[in-house]
Motif scaffolding. Structure first.
Motif, PDB file in Angstrom:
ATOM      1  N   TYR A 157     -34.523 -51.422 -50.620  1.00 27.01           N
ATOM      2  CA  TYR A 157     -36.343 -52.324 -50.504  1.00 27.01           C
ATOM      3  C   TYR A 157     -37.224 -51.490 -50.196  1.00 27.01           C
ATOM      4  N   GLU A 197     -39.461 -48.900 -52.764  1.00 29.79           N
ATOM      5  CA  GLU A 197     -39.215 -49.364 -53.461  1.00 29.79           C
ATOM      6  C   GLU A 197     -40.811 -50.531 -53.214  1.00 29.79           C
ATOM      7  N   TYR A 198     -40.705 -51.341 -52.636  1.00 24.50           N
ATOM      8  CA  TYR A 198     -41.659 -52.421 -52.352  1.00 24.50           C
ATOM      9  C   TYR A 198     -41.851 -52.126 -50.555  1.00 24.50           C
ATOM     10  N   ASP A 232     -45.145 -57.030 -49.653  1.00 26.41           N
ATOM     11  CA  ASP A 232     -45.406 -56.771 -51.308  1.00 26.41           C
ATOM     12  C   ASP A 232     -44.801 -58.191 -52.141  1.00 26.41           C
ATOM     13  N   ARG A 266     -44.593 -57.961 -55.445  1.00 26.05           N
ATOM     14  CA  ARG A 266     -43.552 -57.022 -55.961  1.00 26.05           C
ATOM     15  C   ARG A 266     -41.995 -57.284 -56.182  1.00 26.05           C
ATOM     16  N   PHE A 267     -41.950 -57.814 -54.547  1.00 29.04           N
ATOM     17  CA  PHE A 267     -40.126 -57.968 -53.926  1.00 29.04           C
ATOM     18  C   PHE A 267     -39.938 -59.570 -54.700  1.00 29.04           C
ATOM     19  N   TRP A 268     -41.067 -60.175 -53.940  1.00 29.66           N
ATOM     20  CA  TRP A 268     -41.089 -61.877 -54.115  1.00 29.66           C
ATOM     21  C   TRP A 268     -41.162 -62.228 -55.475  1.00 29.66           C
ATOM     22  N   ASN A 269     -41.486 -61.937 -56.152  1.00 30.62           N
ATOM     23  CA  ASN A 269     -41.284 -61.488 -57.538  1.00 30.62           C
ATOM     24  C   ASN A 269     -40.220 -61.666 -58.275  1.00 30.62           C
ATOM     25  N   ASP A 270     -39.765 -60.189 -58.523  1.00 33.53           N
ATOM     26  CA  ASP A 270     -38.246 -60.434 -58.178  1.00 33.53           C
ATOM     27  C   ASP A 270     -37.575 -61.027 -57.732  1.00 33.53           C
ATOM     28  N   SER A 286     -36.658 -64.562 -59.645  1.00 30.90           N
ATOM     29  CA  SER A 286     -36.913 -64.114 -61.039  1.00 30.90           C
ATOM     30  C   SER A 286     -34.969 -64.147 -61.482  1.00 30.90           C
ATOM     31  N   ASN A 335     -47.226 -65.107 -50.670  1.00 26.14           N
ATOM     32  CA  ASN A 335     -46.687 -63.910 -51.138  1.00 26.14           C
ATOM     33  C   ASN A 335     -45.099 -64.712 -51.609  1.00 26.14           C
ATOM     34  N   ALA A 393     -44.362 -66.945 -55.225  1.00 22.92           N
ATOM     35  CA  ALA A 393     -43.673 -66.467 -56.737  1.00 22.92           C
ATOM     36  C   ALA A 393     -42.204 -67.432 -56.983  1.00 22.92           C
TER      37      ALA A 393
END
Length: 756
Positions: A376, A379-380, A389, A391-395, A398, A436, A440
Motif C-alpha cells: 500500500y 499505491e497510497y 490518503d 483513496r485508501f479509505w475509500n477502497d 468499498s 478521511n 469513507a
C-alpha cells in the motif's frame, strides 16, 4: 458683581468652576479606565469576564462557586472589543483583543449567558512557523482541589493526577464542586501542561510547526455543582460545537444485538478447531447458537483474518508466528503490521464475502497499523504508520461493504500516533487520518469503533457521528478492569460514544451484568458448545435484541472523592431507564475481597429519586422500602454477594459484586421492577412505555418473535388489580408476579394496574 436692579453687590463664586473641573477629571479617568479594562458582567450563568488592556491580564469569576481564574498575556493589548452572538452552544458575550509577541495574535474569551461555560480562542492571522504563546494560562485558580485526567496510554486509563497530554483536566472538592478545562479543537496536536497547583496551561504540542493563515485553537472551561453534572455540561458543549449526536443504543447491529467476538481473550483468537479450519469453526459456532435458540446478531473478526507482516512496529522481524500450535502457513498467523486488507487464503479460501454469505450474519472487522513493507505504501500516501490518503479509505470501505461488514474497528491507535511523529508536529496529518477514515465509512453506511485510543482520539471522535462505540478498558473484560471500564466510560459517553467492555465468556455473570448495564455493545467469545444460554438470555430477548438502560454505566460522584482520598471503599456505578414520568435506577457495586471496607452507601436522592422507593437486589432477592431522602446501606458479605475470580500476574484476586434496582412506589401502591428474567428489567426494548397517574399504572410490554409470555414482577404496599395476565401475590414479602402472554394480532400488550 453688582445687580443693577437691586443694588446688591455679589461676590463671584468659584464653586461651579471647581465642581466642573472635578467632573471633567473624573470623566477622563473613567474613560481611560474603561479603555484599560473591559468587562462582561455576570449573566444568568453567574460568570463574569474582565480583560486589562494595559497589562494583558484576564480574569474569569463564578458567582455561584465564588471562584476566580486569572492569567496574563504579559503584553499590552490593542483593538479590545466586546460583542454579542449566538452559536451552536447558545447565546454569549465575548471580549476580543490583539497583541504582538513572537507572532501577531488575536484572542477572545466567550462567556455563555445561561450556561457555566467559557471558551477561549487563540488565532494567528498570518501563517506562522510556531506558536510559543500559551492562552489561556492560569496562575490564579481554585486551589486545594483533587486532580483527575486520563492517561496517555491505550484505552485512556483514569488517573487521579494531571496527565500532560490532550485530555480533559477535572478539578473537584469534597463538596462535589467541579471544573473541567480541556482543548476544544485541534485534539490531535493539543496538550495540557502545568501542575494544577501553581499553573494550568491549555496549548499545543511544542513540536507543532507551519500553521496556516487564520489558524484558531480553542479551549473550554466548564464549572458546576456536581461532578457528573459538570462532565455532562462539558460533553454536551463539545458535541454541540461539532454537531455530534450520540446515536441511539440500537442504532447499528453492534449496539442492538448480542454478538460473537474473536478478539484477544476469546476462544478463537488466532485459534480454531483443526478438523474444521477457521471458517468451519466459526460456522459451527453459528450453527450451535441456532440449535440452542440463541440469536447471534453479528460476528467480529479480529486481526487473524487478514495478511500481516513478520516485522513488528519497531521494524524487527519478531512478529512472524503468533500461535505456534499452528503452522506458519499463509500470512494470517503473524503479528506485525497490515500487508494487504484481504482475507488470507489459508483462513478463508474463497474470500471475506464468501465467508459472510456462509455464516449468515453481519460482520465487524478489525484493522491495525500499516506495515513498513506493505505494498500500500507504493499505491497510497502513508505517513508513518497512518493512511492519510482518502483513496485508501475509500477502497477499504468499498471492499468491506461488499463483504457484509457493518462496523469497522480501528485498533492500535496509540501505537499509530506514537510511531508517526508528524501526527504530533503537523496539523494536517492526524486530521487526514481520522477525517478521511470517517468520511469513507460514512459514505458506505458503515459505523466505526476505536480501540487502544488515547484521550486525544476520544475527543477527536466528537467530530464523527458514525463513531458509535469505543473500547474503554484493556483486552478481555475481567474484574480487575471494571474500575478502568467505568471511569473511562465517562469520557466516551460524554463525547457521544457508547462504551465497549470487550470480550468475556458467557458464564461470567459479573462481566455479563456490567457489560449489559454499560448500554453499549455486548458480546462473548466462548468455545464451541461452551456458551451459557441462561446468562445470554438475561442480556436480551429471544431475537437477540439487547435489553439495555438508556445511558452508560458511570461513576457516582462519591467514587471520585473516595478514590482521590485513597479510601478503601466499594466502587459504585449507576445508570437508569426513563419512560415518561418513571425513572428506574440501576446501581452496580463491587470491591476486591481484600478490601477492608465493604460498606455500600449512597444517597437515593442523588439518583433523582423522590418520595417512597424500593431498593431490590436481583442476585439475593433482598428488598427494602425507603424514602428517597434516606441513605441506602448494605454490606458485601459472604452470604449475600457473589465472588468471581480473575487471573493476574500475582495469582488471583477475588471480587465481590452485586447490583440494585431502585424503583419508585407509585400512587397505585405498586413499584414496578420489570421483566424478572432480564438484567435491565425495565429496558425499553422490553418495556417501551411506562407511566402512572393518580389511579393507574400503565405498562406496555413488547415481545420478540418466538416468545410466548413474559414474567413481570414488583413490590406492592396496598391492594391492586391488573386488567391482563396471571397475577400472583406474595403477601408476606409484598411481592407480585404477573405473567402476560403475547397477543394474537401484534407483539405488544398494555397492562393497567389500578387500586382496589
Amino acid at each position: 458683581m453688582k445687580d443693577k436692579s437691586s443694588g446688591i453687590i455679589y461676590k463671584r463664586s468659584t464653586d461651579n468652576t471647581v465642581r466642573g473641573a472635578f467632573f471633567l477629571i473624573l470623566l477622563i479617568f473613567f474613560s481611560y479606565s474603561c479603555r484599560r479594562k473591559q468587562q462582561l458582567l455576570s449573566a444568568e450563568s453567574g460568570i463574569s469576564v474582565s480583560v486589562n488592556q494595559k497589562t494583558g491580564g484576564y480574569a474569569i469569576q463564578s458567582k455561584s462557586t465564588d471562584w476566580t481564574f486569572k492569567g496574563s498575556i504579559g503584553k499590552q493589548l490593542s483593538n479590545v472589543k466586546t460583542s454579542n452572538g449566538q452559536d451552536s452552544i447558545g447565546s454569549y458575550r465575548q471580549i476580543s483583543f490583539q497583541w504582538k509577541s513572537d507572532n501577531h495574535y488575536v484572542g477572545s474569551i466567550r462567556r455563555y449567558n445561561d450556561k457555566p461555560i467559557v471558551v477561549f480562542s487563540l488565532t494567528t492571522p498570518n501563517k506562522v512557523d510556531q506558536i510559543k504563546t500559551i492562552f489561556p494560562s492560569f496562575h490564579t485558580f481554585p486551589k486545594s482541589m483533587y486532580h483527575y485526567s486520563f492517561g496517555d496510554k491505550a484505552a485512556s486509563p483514569p488517573k487521579f493526577r494531571l496527565t500532560q497530554t490532550s485530555t480533559p483536566w477535572l478539578f473537584f472538592n469534597q463538596q462535589k464542586q467541579a471544573y473541567i478545562i480541556s482543548p476544544a479543537s485541534d485534539f490531535m496536536v493539543s496538550k495540557m501542561t502545568g501542575d494544577g497547583d501553581t499553573v494550568i496551561n491549555s496549548g499545543l504540542n511544542s513540536q507543532l510547526k507551519n500553521l496556516p493563515v487564520n489558524f484558531t485553537h480553542k479551549t473550554i472551561l466548564v464549572m458546576g455543582d456536581g461532578i457528573q453534572k459538570t462532565w455532562a455540561v462539558w460533553g454536551n458543549a463539545l458535541m454541540k460545537m461539532y454537531g455530534k449526536k450520540r446515536s441511539g443504543n440500537e442504532s447499528d447491529p453492534i449496539l442492538k444485538y448480542y454478538g460473537y467476538w474473536t478478539d484477544n481473550g476469546a476462544a478463537y483468537y488466532y485459534n480454531y478447531i483443526r478438523s474444521k479450519g477457521y471458517g468451519g469453526t466459526l460456522r459451527a459456532v453459528r450453527k450451535q447458537y441456532k440449535k440452542e435458540g440463541i440469536t447471534m446478531g453479528y460476528m467480529q473478526l479480529d486481526s487473524w483474518w487478514y495478511e500481516k507482516s513478520i516485522y513488528n512496529i519497531s521494524g524487527k522481524p519478531t512478529a512472524g508466528h503468533k500461535n505456534r500450535n499452528f503452522p506458519a502457513k499463509g500470512e494470517w498467523n503473524r503479528y506485525g503490521g497490515l500487508l494487504t486488507y484481504r482475507a488470507d487464503r489459508y483462513v478463508f479460501p474463497h474470500g471475506l464475502k464468501s465467508f459472510h454469505q456462509s455464516v449468515g450474519v453481519p460482520l465487524v472487522v478489525h484493522n491495525r497499523y500499516i506495515a513498513l513493507r506493505s505494498p500500500y505504501r507504493n499505491e497510497y500516501k502513508i505517513t508513518g504508520y497512518a493512511a492519510v490518503d482518502p483513496r485508501f479509505w475509500n477502497d477499504i470501505a468499498s471492499f468491506i461493504k461488499s463483504a457484509g461488514v457493518v462496523v469497522y474497528e480501528q485498533d492500535w491507535l496509540n501505537v499509530i500516533y506514537n510511531h508517526t511523529p508528524r501526527m504530533a508536529s503537523k496539523l494536517s496529518v492526524g486530521n487526514a487520518f481520522t477525517d478521511n477514515m470517517a468520511k469513507a465509512f460514512k459514505t458506505q453506511g458503515i459505523d466505526m469503533q476505536y480501540c487502544m485510543a488515547t484521550p486525544r482520539y476520544f475527543m477527536q471522535g466528537v467530530k464523527y457521528n458514525n463513531l458509535t462505540t469505543i473500547r474503554v478498558s484493556g483486552d478481555r473484560l475481567e474484574p480487575t478492569k471494571w474500575r478502568h471500564f467505568i471511569y473511562t466510560s465517562q469520557l466516551g459517553y460524554n463525547l457521544g460514544i457508547w462504551p465497549w467492555s470487550d470480550v468475556f465468556m458467557s458464564h461470567e455473570t459479573g462481566n455479563m451484568i456490567i457489560s449489559v448495564l454499560s448500554a453499549g455493545a455486548v458480546g462473548t467469545g466462548d468455545a464451541l458448545g461452551k456458551e451459557y444460554k441462561t446468562n445470554i438470555m438475561r442480556a436480551g430477548r429471544k431475537d437477540g435484541v439487547l435489553v439495555k438502560p438508556d445511558a452508560a454505566l458511570l461513576p457516582m460522584d462519591i467514587d471520585y472523592i473516595n478514590d482521590a482520598r485513597h479510601a478503601d471503599k466499594p466502587m459504585l456505578a449507576f445508570t437508569y431507564t426513563k419512560q415518561n414520568n418513571i425513572r428506574t435506577n440501576y446501581v452496580f457495586a463491587f470491591a476486591p475481597n481484600n478490601s477492608k471496607d465493604k460498606l455500600i452507601s449512597f444517597q437515593l436522592s442523588t439518583l433523582g429519586m423522590k418520595g417512597k422507593v424500593v431498593v431490590y437486589d436481583p442476585l439475593s432477592g433482598a428488598m427494602k422500602e425507603m424514602n428517597a431522602n434516606d441513605t441506602f446501606t448494605d454490606i458485601m458479605s459472604d452470604t449475600t454477594n457473589i465472588i468471581e475470580k480473575t487471573s493476574t500476574t500475582g495469582g488471583s484476586i477475588s471480587y465481590r459484586y452485586t447490583y440494585y434496582i431502585i424503583a419508585p412506589i407509585t400512587s397505585v401502591g405498586v413499584s414496578f421492577l420489570g421483566d424478572e428474567g432480564k438484567i435491565v428489567a425495565t429496558g425499553r426494548q422490553r418495556i417501551p412505555e411506562l407511566s402512572f397517574s393518580q389511579n393507574k399504572l400503565q405498562v406496555q410490554v413488547v415481545f420478540a418473535k418466538g416468545e410466548s409470555s413474559v414474567k413481570l414482577h414488583g413490590y406492592y404496599d396496598k391492594p391492586f388489580r391488573t386488567d391482563k395476565g396471571i397475577l400472583r401475590l406474595d403477601p408476606e414479602n409484598k411481592m407480585f408476579t404477573l405473567i402476560v402472554s403475547v397477543p394474537e394480532k401484534n407483539m405488544k400488550v398494555t397492562v393497567n394496574f389500578t387500586p382496589i
